[in-house]
Design a protein around this motif. Structure first.
Motif, PDB file in Angstrom:
ATOM      1  N   SER A 310      35.818 -28.610 -17.620  1.00 35.00           N
ATOM      2  CA  SER A 310      36.058 -27.824 -16.412  1.00 35.00           C
ATOM      3  C   SER A 310      34.798 -27.076 -15.993  1.00 35.00           C
ATOM      4  CB  SER A 310      37.210 -26.844 -16.650  1.00 35.00           C
ATOM      5  OG  SER A 310      37.370 -25.974 -15.561  1.00 35.00           O
ATOM      6  N   SER A 311      34.074 -26.488 -16.931  1.00 38.84           N
ATOM      7  CA  SER A 311      32.853 -25.753 -16.590  1.00 38.84           C
ATOM      8  C   SER A 311      31.787 -26.690 -16.043  1.00 38.84           C
ATOM      9  CB  SER A 311      32.331 -25.021 -17.827  1.00 38.84           C
ATOM     10  OG  SER A 311      33.275 -24.092 -18.327  1.00 38.84           O
ATOM     11  N   ALA A 312      31.655 -27.893 -16.645  1.00 37.88           N
ATOM     12  CA  ALA A 312      30.654 -28.839 -16.162  1.00 37.88           C
ATOM     13  C   ALA A 312      30.980 -29.321 -14.757  1.00 37.88           C
ATOM     14  CB  ALA A 312      30.566 -30.021 -17.126  1.00 37.88           C
ATOM     15  N   MET A 313      32.273 -29.537 -14.466  1.00 35.06           N
ATOM     16  CA  MET A 313      32.661 -29.986 -13.123  1.00 35.06           C
ATOM     17  C   MET A 313      32.400 -28.909 -12.082  1.00 35.06           C
ATOM     18  SD  MET A 313      36.154 -32.208 -13.610  1.00 35.06           S
ATOM     19  CE  MET A 313      36.137 -33.840 -14.372  1.00 35.06           C
ATOM     20  N   ARG A 379      28.403 -38.369 -15.808  1.00 38.59           N
ATOM     21  CA  ARG A 379      28.248 -37.614 -14.565  1.00 38.59           C
ATOM     22  C   ARG A 379      29.568 -36.959 -14.164  1.00 38.59           C
ATOM     23  NH1 ARG A 379      25.255 -41.035 -10.048  1.00 38.59           N
ATOM     24  NH2 ARG A 379      25.529 -38.982  -9.057  1.00 38.59           N
ATOM     25  N   THR A 380      29.437 -35.734 -13.693  1.00 34.76           N
ATOM     26  CA  THR A 380      30.601 -35.008 -13.158  1.00 34.76           C
ATOM     27  C   THR A 380      30.440 -34.685 -11.678  1.00 34.76           C
ATOM     28  OG1 THR A 380      29.652 -32.859 -13.765  1.00 34.76           O
ATOM     29  CG2 THR A 380      31.050 -33.959 -15.410  1.00 34.76           C
ATOM     30  N   ASP A 381      29.268 -34.960 -11.127  1.00 30.96           N
ATOM     31  CA  ASP A 381      29.066 -34.658  -9.721  1.00 30.96           C
ATOM     32  C   ASP A 381      29.799 -35.642  -8.804  1.00 30.96           C
ATOM     33  OD1 ASP A 381      27.528 -36.825 -10.357  1.00 30.96           O
ATOM     34  OD2 ASP A 381      25.657 -36.036  -9.515  1.00 30.96           O
ATOM     35  N   ALA A 382      30.386 -36.691  -9.417  1.00 31.66           N
ATOM     36  CA  ALA A 382      31.194 -37.598  -8.605  1.00 31.66           C
ATOM     37  C   ALA A 382      32.546 -36.996  -8.254  1.00 31.66           C
ATOM     38  CB  ALA A 382      31.389 -38.922  -9.343  1.00 31.66           C
ATOM     39  N   TYR A 383      32.895 -35.906  -8.921  1.00 31.93           N
ATOM     40  CA  TYR A 383      34.159 -35.218  -8.637  1.00 31.93           C
ATOM     41  C   TYR A 383      33.874 -33.942  -7.859  1.00 31.93           C
ATOM     42  CZ  TYR A 383      35.570 -38.233 -12.545  1.00 31.93           C
ATOM     43  OH  TYR A 383      35.782 -39.303 -13.387  1.00 31.93           O
TER      44      TYR A 383
END
Length: 421
Positions: A310-313, A379-383
């Motif tokens: 959650s923090s990374a997203m 990668r989390t920037d796709a969300y």
């Protein structure tokens, strides 16, 4: 009555007397015909212990002989000194000034040649100083590396700055100078004792924020310190660990943890670090990972409810899975005392093959071989940042990170082989 003895010695001149009228001649006439008397030969005293001299023998009525041949005088035996006796006898001669000067010059030349051969004056124990210096330099090179001189100079400069108050800390209490000193102290342990091998260092971003997620093990959480060393040594960046509440409640450990950049493992602090471009590290297994028995080594526990995802997203930073092999063998956990652990306020009280049997010596970690691999970033920037509120999405990404680390651990165990050789 006429006494013939009155006439003995009365005739002749006064003094020694003559042969006919001397007392000795009269005595010989009364004793009878003259007999040949053997000459008395005095023996030369030998170098022997003193003995009682024999009594003088008296010869009575010796048989007369027509011609008495006087015995030959016994010759004293000639004693030839042996070679050892001749060598022992000192030969004394006068020493001239020229001889004394030549002897002094020879002694000075001998001392100079010994000094040149040794290279330096020996100590009282017989160990040359230059050999001690060479041994110290070789030990420093082996422990600190070939650039040990620059390392020591940096350390002294850091201490001088600390004493003058010329240093800064950030809002979390991170002190870069203390981190440099800690990295220098950990390097011999990581490189020489654990023989650390680092893989995939290129997967750590050169700049910007990222979240490193690793497995946790070892009874004592040394793996976090070694991971921070590897990131600083090979990537040139500082790792900001996210620690549990217990770490910061301990008197001394909490202060040191703040100095090296650790902060509380909460969503707010994690997001602040990631959004400011820092590298944050988290070990989701927590105390369940480091306190598991040795029989369950390298079997990952639950990764929690996905708070780190959650923090990374929300910060839109990548997640780097980190697999650590070697920490499970440093303190093999074979038992636990839960009742005493609860009394002391600890999550567990470990019992290893050497602790508490050997006391403080049992706290020395075993020299297992370590491998740390940094996997490909997820990668989390796709969300969208709002996707952090979706529990199913968090669970799927958390499970993906966990399975990636688990499969990597199996491969690293095969590559490493024996844990200690």
């Amino acid at each position: 009555m006429t006494d013939e003895r009155k006439s003995i010695g009365s005739g002749g001149k006064a003094g020694r007397g003559n042969r006919e009228t001397s007392p000795s001649a009269a005595a010989r006439s009364l004793a009878g015909p003259a007999t040949a008397r053997k000459p008395v030969v005095k023996a030369k005293p030998a170098a022997e212990p003193e003995q009682t001299p024999p009594k003088k023998a008296t010869v009575k009525n010796a048989a007369p002989s027509s011609k008495a041949t006087p015995p030959k005088k016994a010759a004293a035996p000639k004693v030839t000194p042996t070679s050892s006796e001749s060598e022992d006898k000192p030969h004394l001669r006068a020493v001239t000034d020229e001889d004394a000067a030549a002897a002094a010059a020879a002694a000075a030349e001998d001392a100079a040649s010994r000094t040149r051969t040794a290279g330096a004056a020996p100590l009282s124990a017989g160990i040359p100083i230059d050999e001690i210096l060479v041994a110290v330099v070789q030990a420093a090179q082996r422990i600190l590396g070939t650039d040990w001189e620059s390392r020591i100079a940096t350390l002294l400069a850091t201490i001088r700055k600390r004493m003058s108050g010329d240093y800064e800390v950030d809002e979390f209490g991170f002190d870069p100078q203390i981190t440099e000193v800690l990295i220098a102290a950990v390097e011999p342990i990581a490189e020489k004792w654990f023989r650390l091998e680092v893989r995939g260092i290129e997967n750590i971003p050169a700049e910007g924020g990222a979240l490193l997620v690793a497995n946790h093990s070892g009874t004592v959480p040394i793996d976090g310190m070694i991971t921070g060393y590897a990131v600083k040594k090979y990537a040139g960046r500082n790792l900001r660990p996210l620690g549990a509440d217990l770490v910061f409640s301990l008197p001394f450990v909490g202060q040191v943890a703040r100095k090296v950049g650790a902060t509380l493992a909460c969503t707010e602090d994690a997001e602040r670090l990631l959004t400011t471009g820092e590298l944050a590290g988290v070990w989701p297994e927590g105390f369940k990972g480091i306190g598991k028995p040795f029989a369950e080594r390298y079997k990952l526990q639950r990764f929690g409810r996905g708070g780190f995802v959650s923090s990374a997203m929300r910060a839109q930073v990548p997640i780097v899975p980190v697999s650590i092999v070697g920490a499970e063998e440093i303190y093999p956990l074979v038992g636990n005392v839960p009742s005493l652990a609860r009394l002391l306020g600890l999550p567990y009280l470990p019992i290893t093959p050497f602790f508490p049997l050997l006391g403080p010596l049992g706290m020395i970690p075993l020299p297992s071989k370590w491998i740390i691999e940094f996997g490909e970033p997820i990668r989390t920037d796709a969300y969208d940042p709002e996707s952090a509120d979706d529990p199913m999405l968090l669970f799927n990404v958390t499970d993906q990170v966990r399975e990636t680390i688990q499969q990597t651990l199996y491969g690293l165990l095969v590559d490493r082989g024996n844990a200690f050789f």
